[in-house]
Design a protein around this motif. Structure first.
Motif, PDB file in Angstrom:
ATOM      1  N   PHE A  50     -53.420  88.252 -32.124  1.00  0.00           N
ATOM      2  CA  PHE A  50     -53.621  88.338 -33.727  1.00  0.00           C
ATOM      3  C   PHE A  50     -54.788  88.400 -34.743  1.00  0.00           C
ATOM      4  CE2 PHE A  50     -52.879  87.357 -37.948  1.00  0.00           C
ATOM      5  CZ  PHE A  50     -51.964  87.386 -38.574  1.00  0.00           C
ATOM      6  N   ILE A  51     -55.675  87.655 -33.906  1.00  0.00           N
ATOM      7  CA  ILE A  51     -56.522  87.417 -35.270  1.00  0.00           C
ATOM      8  C   ILE A  51     -57.810  89.054 -34.852  1.00  0.00           C
ATOM      9  CG2 ILE A  51     -58.630  85.926 -35.038  1.00  0.00           C
ATOM     10  CD1 ILE A  51     -57.708  83.783 -34.776  1.00  0.00           C
ATOM     11  N   LEU A  52     -58.047  89.037 -33.827  1.00  0.00           N
ATOM     12  CA  LEU A  52     -58.706  89.910 -32.919  1.00  0.00           C
ATOM     13  C   LEU A  52     -57.933  91.952 -33.899  1.00  0.00           C
ATOM     14  CD1 LEU A  52     -61.326  90.989 -31.149  1.00  0.00           C
ATOM     15  CD2 LEU A  52     -59.363  91.810 -29.156  1.00  0.00           C
ATOM     16  N   LEU A  53     -56.747  91.722 -33.489  1.00  0.00           N
ATOM     17  CA  LEU A  53     -56.365  93.437 -33.854  1.00  0.00           C
ATOM     18  C   LEU A  53     -56.436  93.161 -35.848  1.00  0.00           C
ATOM     19  CD1 LEU A  53     -52.961  92.984 -32.075  1.00  0.00           C
ATOM     20  CD2 LEU A  53     -55.127  94.562 -31.972  1.00  0.00           C
ATOM     21  N   ASN A  54     -56.615  92.364 -36.395  1.00  0.00           N
ATOM     22  CA  ASN A  54     -56.900  92.126 -38.211  1.00  0.00           C
ATOM     23  C   ASN A  54     -58.267  92.800 -37.564  1.00  0.00           C
ATOM     24  OD1 ASN A  54     -55.406  90.767 -40.492  1.00  0.00           O
ATOM     25  ND2 ASN A  54     -57.483  90.154 -40.337  1.00  0.00           N
ATOM     26  N   LYS A  55     -59.321  92.357 -37.280  1.00  0.00           N
ATOM     27  CA  LYS A  55     -60.537  93.149 -37.554  1.00  0.00           C
ATOM     28  C   LYS A  55     -60.476  94.267 -37.258  1.00  0.00           C
ATOM     29  CE  LYS A  55     -63.104  88.904 -35.496  1.00  0.00           C
ATOM     30  NZ  LYS A  55     -63.502  87.946 -34.641  1.00  0.00           N
ATOM     31  N   ARG A  56     -59.670  94.392 -36.418  1.00  0.00           N
ATOM     32  CA  ARG A  56     -58.965  96.323 -36.247  1.00  0.00           C
ATOM     33  C   ARG A  56     -58.182  97.344 -37.299  1.00  0.00           C
ATOM     34  NH1 ARG A  56     -62.473  97.582 -32.296  1.00  0.00           N
ATOM     35  NH2 ARG A  56     -62.047  96.756 -30.368  1.00  0.00           N
ATOM     36  N   LEU A  57     -57.977  96.600 -38.975  1.00  0.00           N
ATOM     37  CA  LEU A  57     -58.008  97.126 -39.622  1.00  0.00           C
ATOM     38  C   LEU A  57     -59.068  97.918 -40.515  1.00  0.00           C
ATOM     39  CD1 LEU A  57     -55.253  94.359 -41.114  1.00  0.00           C
ATOM     40  CD2 LEU A  57     -54.732  96.578 -39.519  1.00  0.00           C
ATOM     41  N   LYS A  58     -58.137  99.417 -40.415  1.00  0.00           N
ATOM     42  CA  LYS A  58     -59.241  99.616 -41.578  1.00  0.00           C
ATOM     43  C   LYS A  58     -59.008  99.976 -43.220  1.00  0.00           C
ATOM     44  CE  LYS A  58     -59.084 103.975 -37.444  1.00  0.00           C
ATOM     45  NZ  LYS A  58     -59.916 105.552 -37.242  1.00  0.00           N
ATOM     46  N   THR A  59     -57.551  99.184 -43.575  1.00  0.00           N
ATOM     47  CA  THR A  59     -58.441  99.514 -45.350  1.00  0.00           C
ATOM     48  C   THR A  59     -58.020  97.547 -44.925  1.00  0.00           C
ATOM     49  OG1 THR A  59     -56.672 101.285 -44.897  1.00  0.00           O
ATOM     50  CG2 THR A  59     -55.740  99.724 -46.451  1.00  0.00           C
ATOM     51  N   ASP A  60     -58.131  96.768 -46.024  1.00  0.00           N
ATOM     52  CA  ASP A  60     -58.583  95.877 -45.889  1.00  0.00           C
ATOM     53  C   ASP A  60     -57.546  95.288 -46.993  1.00  0.00           C
ATOM     54  OD1 ASP A  60     -59.319  93.458 -47.318  1.00  0.00           O
ATOM     55  OD2 ASP A  60     -60.174  93.853 -48.756  1.00  0.00           O
ATOM     56  N   VAL A  61     -56.462  94.268 -46.218  1.00  0.00           N
ATOM     57  CA  VAL A  61     -55.432  94.471 -46.408  1.00  0.00           C
ATOM     58  C   VAL A  61     -55.688  92.316 -47.219  1.00  0.00           C
ATOM     59  CG1 VAL A  61     -52.834  93.686 -46.336  1.00  0.00           C
ATOM     60  CG2 VAL A  61     -54.468  95.723 -44.934  1.00  0.00           C
ATOM     61  N   ALA A  62     -54.988  92.406 -48.222  1.00  0.00           N
ATOM     62  CA  ALA A  62     -55.037  90.618 -48.734  1.00  0.00           C
ATOM     63  C   ALA A  62     -53.863  89.920 -48.354  1.00  0.00           C
ATOM     64  CB  ALA A  62     -54.587  91.031 -50.743  1.00  0.00           C
ATOM     65  N   PRO A  63     -54.940  88.557 -48.260  1.00  0.00           N
ATOM     66  CA  PRO A  63     -53.766  87.640 -46.916  1.00  0.00           C
ATOM     67  C   PRO A  63     -52.361  87.542 -47.719  1.00  0.00           C
ATOM     68  CG  PRO A  63     -56.132  86.856 -48.483  1.00  0.00           C
ATOM     69  CD  PRO A  63     -56.388  88.203 -48.865  1.00  0.00           C
ATOM     70  N   LEU A  64     -52.152  87.384 -49.310  1.00  0.00           N
ATOM     71  CA  LEU A  64     -50.753  87.785 -49.220  1.00  0.00           C
ATOM     72  C   LEU A  64     -49.855  88.794 -49.139  1.00  0.00           C
ATOM     73  CD1 LEU A  64     -48.777  86.108 -50.792  1.00  0.00           C
ATOM     74  CD2 LEU A  64     -49.372  86.862 -52.655  1.00  0.00           C
ATOM     75  N   ALA A  65     -50.381  90.008 -48.923  1.00  0.00           N
ATOM     76  CA  ALA A  65     -49.866  90.936 -48.738  1.00  0.00           C
ATOM     77  C   ALA A  65     -49.548  91.183 -47.246  1.00  0.00           C
ATOM     78  CB  ALA A  65     -50.333  92.537 -49.101  1.00  0.00           C
ATOM     79  N   LEU A  66     -50.849  90.633 -45.816  1.00  0.00           N
ATOM     80  CA  LEU A  66     -50.446  90.549 -45.208  1.00  0.00           C
ATOM     81  C   LEU A  66     -49.673  89.376 -44.535  1.00  0.00           C
ATOM     82  CD1 LEU A  66     -51.983  91.247 -42.329  1.00  0.00           C
ATOM     83  CD2 LEU A  66     -53.101  89.723 -42.383  1.00  0.00           C
ATOM     84  N   SER A  67     -49.598  87.972 -45.046  1.00  0.00           N
ATOM     85  CA  SER A  67     -48.671  87.637 -44.417  1.00  0.00           C
ATOM     86  C   SER A  67     -47.004  87.981 -44.571  1.00  0.00           C
ATOM     87  CB  SER A  67     -48.500  86.103 -45.332  1.00  0.00           C
ATOM     88  OG  SER A  67     -49.951  85.240 -45.458  1.00  0.00           O
ATOM     89  N   THR A  68     -47.165  88.434 -45.935  1.00  0.00           N
ATOM     90  CA  THR A  68     -45.874  89.111 -46.381  1.00  0.00           C
ATOM     91  C   THR A  68     -45.127  90.398 -45.143  1.00  0.00           C
ATOM     92  OG1 THR A  68     -46.104  89.011 -48.631  1.00  0.00           O
ATOM     93  CG2 THR A  68     -44.699  90.843 -47.898  1.00  0.00           C
ATOM     94  N   LEU A  69     -46.228  91.401 -44.863  1.00  0.00           N
ATOM     95  CA  LEU A  69     -45.667  92.066 -43.753  1.00  0.00           C
ATOM     96  C   LEU A  69     -45.190  91.432 -42.483  1.00  0.00           C
ATOM     97  CD1 LEU A  69     -48.835  94.475 -44.933  1.00  0.00           C
ATOM     98  CD2 LEU A  69     -46.415  95.316 -45.348  1.00  0.00           C
ATOM     99  N   MET A  70     -46.647  90.487 -42.457  1.00  0.00           N
ATOM    100  CA  MET A  70     -45.551  90.090 -41.082  1.00  0.00           C
ATOM    101  C   MET A  70     -44.639  89.107 -41.131  1.00  0.00           C
ATOM    102  SD  MET A  70     -48.671  90.256 -38.888  1.00  0.00           S
ATOM    103  CE  MET A  70     -49.048  92.052 -39.411  1.00  0.00           C
ATOM    104  N   ALA A  71     -44.162  88.946 -42.040  1.00  0.00           N
ATOM    105  CA  ALA A  71     -42.920  88.628 -42.354  1.00  0.00           C
ATOM    106  C   ALA A  71     -41.764  88.834 -42.126  1.00  0.00           C
ATOM    107  CB  ALA A  71     -42.353  87.541 -42.597  1.00  0.00           C
ATOM    108  N   GLY A  72     -42.145  90.715 -42.575  1.00  0.00           N
ATOM    109  CA  GLY A  72     -40.926  91.884 -42.877  1.00  0.00           C
ATOM    110  C   GLY A  72     -40.666  92.073 -40.875  1.00  0.00           C
ATOM    111  N   ILE A  73     -42.123  93.073 -40.845  1.00  0.00           N
ATOM    112  CA  ILE A  73     -41.935  93.178 -39.333  1.00  0.00           C
ATOM    113  C   ILE A  73     -41.450  92.115 -38.390  1.00  0.00           C
ATOM    114  CG2 ILE A  73     -43.398  94.597 -38.104  1.00  0.00           C
ATOM    115  CD1 ILE A  73     -45.235  95.008 -40.396  1.00  0.00           C
TER     116      ILE A  73
END
Length: 298
Positions: free
Chosen positions: A166-189
């Motif tokens: 999970f930590i490694l894949l986060n470095k592969r994101l091309k778009t900068d996703v804010a921590p709160l938005a990322l947590s929300t997306l992870m919970a929804g998906i």
């Protein structure tokens, strides 16, 4: 209380909630199937995170197809994979042993980066990997760790590997996703991913214990949402190196809470394991601090 000290307090409390997930997962394992518990966890956490986004006027970024795929894989590995493996493993092994194994996460993440990103390992990292391995082995192969306990320890380690991915894949994101938005997306998906296999577990057919249900709600609200708020409130008040040092508190809090809440015995193997894991994490953090200082000196 100074800003820095407040940061230390917030980070320590955040790591206390991380350690408590082991105890919560142990209670969940006795009364709910893993995918059903994971889906319920995210079903509770997701609307709360959405409310936080609304309260802070946070927005979800526009994501490319590449980033959407990465987020789905992240949710599958780090959100669903980690939680289900943790719950499954704790149905076979003790929370104290699991706490020691989970403490190897920073070192495992660094090792995964070396293997997948072909980074050249530093001597300090190799030593940290050796110490963390020794800590894991000290509790994995105790005389009473035969059979189910050994299988449970292996599942816990696989959960740590999922979180490292999970930590490694986060470095592969091309778009900068804010921590709160990322947590929300992870919970929804994560809810969608976990809900599909949860249907086949038929949790209501076997009955749900009150303690397991309460542990799921606790996991969703305190470590998932509260831990997020505490960690980022603390991280913004201290340096990145200082924040990294506090991750070493997670295995300690897990073992202590297993002793206090669950009444599990803590023996020499757990103490030795914690010592090795703490030395590995702290050594890795200090090595990182030294590298930053040397780079700054140039």
């Amino acid at each position: 209380m100074s800003r820095q000290v407040k940061g230390y307090v917030y980070l320590a409390l955040a790591m206390l909630t991380v350690g408590s997930t082991v105890v919560a997962s142990k209670l969940i394992a006795s009364g709910l199937p893993p995918f059903s518990a994971t889906a319920l966890r995210f079903a509770v956490a997701f609307p709360v995170l959405l409310l936080l986004m609304w309260a802070t006027s946070a927005r979800l970024p526009t994501l490319s197809r590449h980033d959407r795929l990465i987020l789905i894989i992240q949710a599958g590995a780090g959100s669903v994979g980690y939680t289900t493996l943790l719950i499954s493993g704790l149905s076979l092994t003790s929370a104290a042993d699991a706490g020691v194994i989970i403490g190897t996460l920073p070192v495992v993440s660094a090792a995964i980066s070396i293997m997948l990103l072909r980074e050249r390992p530093q001597r300090a990292l190799l030593l940290a990997v050796a110490l963390a391995t020794a800590g894991g082995l000290s509790i994995a192969f105790t005389p009473d760790a035969a059979g189910g306990a050994l299988s449970g320890n292996a599942l816990i380690f696989l959960a740590v590997v999922c979180e490292g991915l999970f930590i490694l894949l986060n470095k592969r994101l091309k778009t900068d996703v804010a921590p709160l938005a990322l947590s929300t997306l992870m919970a929804g998906i994560g809810f969608i991913v976990a809900a599909i296999p949860a249907v086949f577990e038929a949790p209501f057919a076997h009955g749900i214990s009150t303690s397991a249900l309460g542990a799921v709600v606790y996991y969703a609200l305190v470590p998932t949402v509260g831990g997020f708020l505490l960690w980022y409130a603390g991280a913004e008040r201290v340096s990145g190196t200082e924040a990294a040092l506090f991750t070493a508190l997670a295995p300690v809090s897990a073992v202590m809470l297993a002793f206090i809440i669950l009444g599990e015995p803590v023996g020499l193997s757990q103490i030795a394991g914690i010592g090795c894991v703490l030395a590995a994490v702290l050594g890795l953090a200090f090595a990182g601090s030294r590298t930053v200082k040397l780079a700054g000196g140039r």
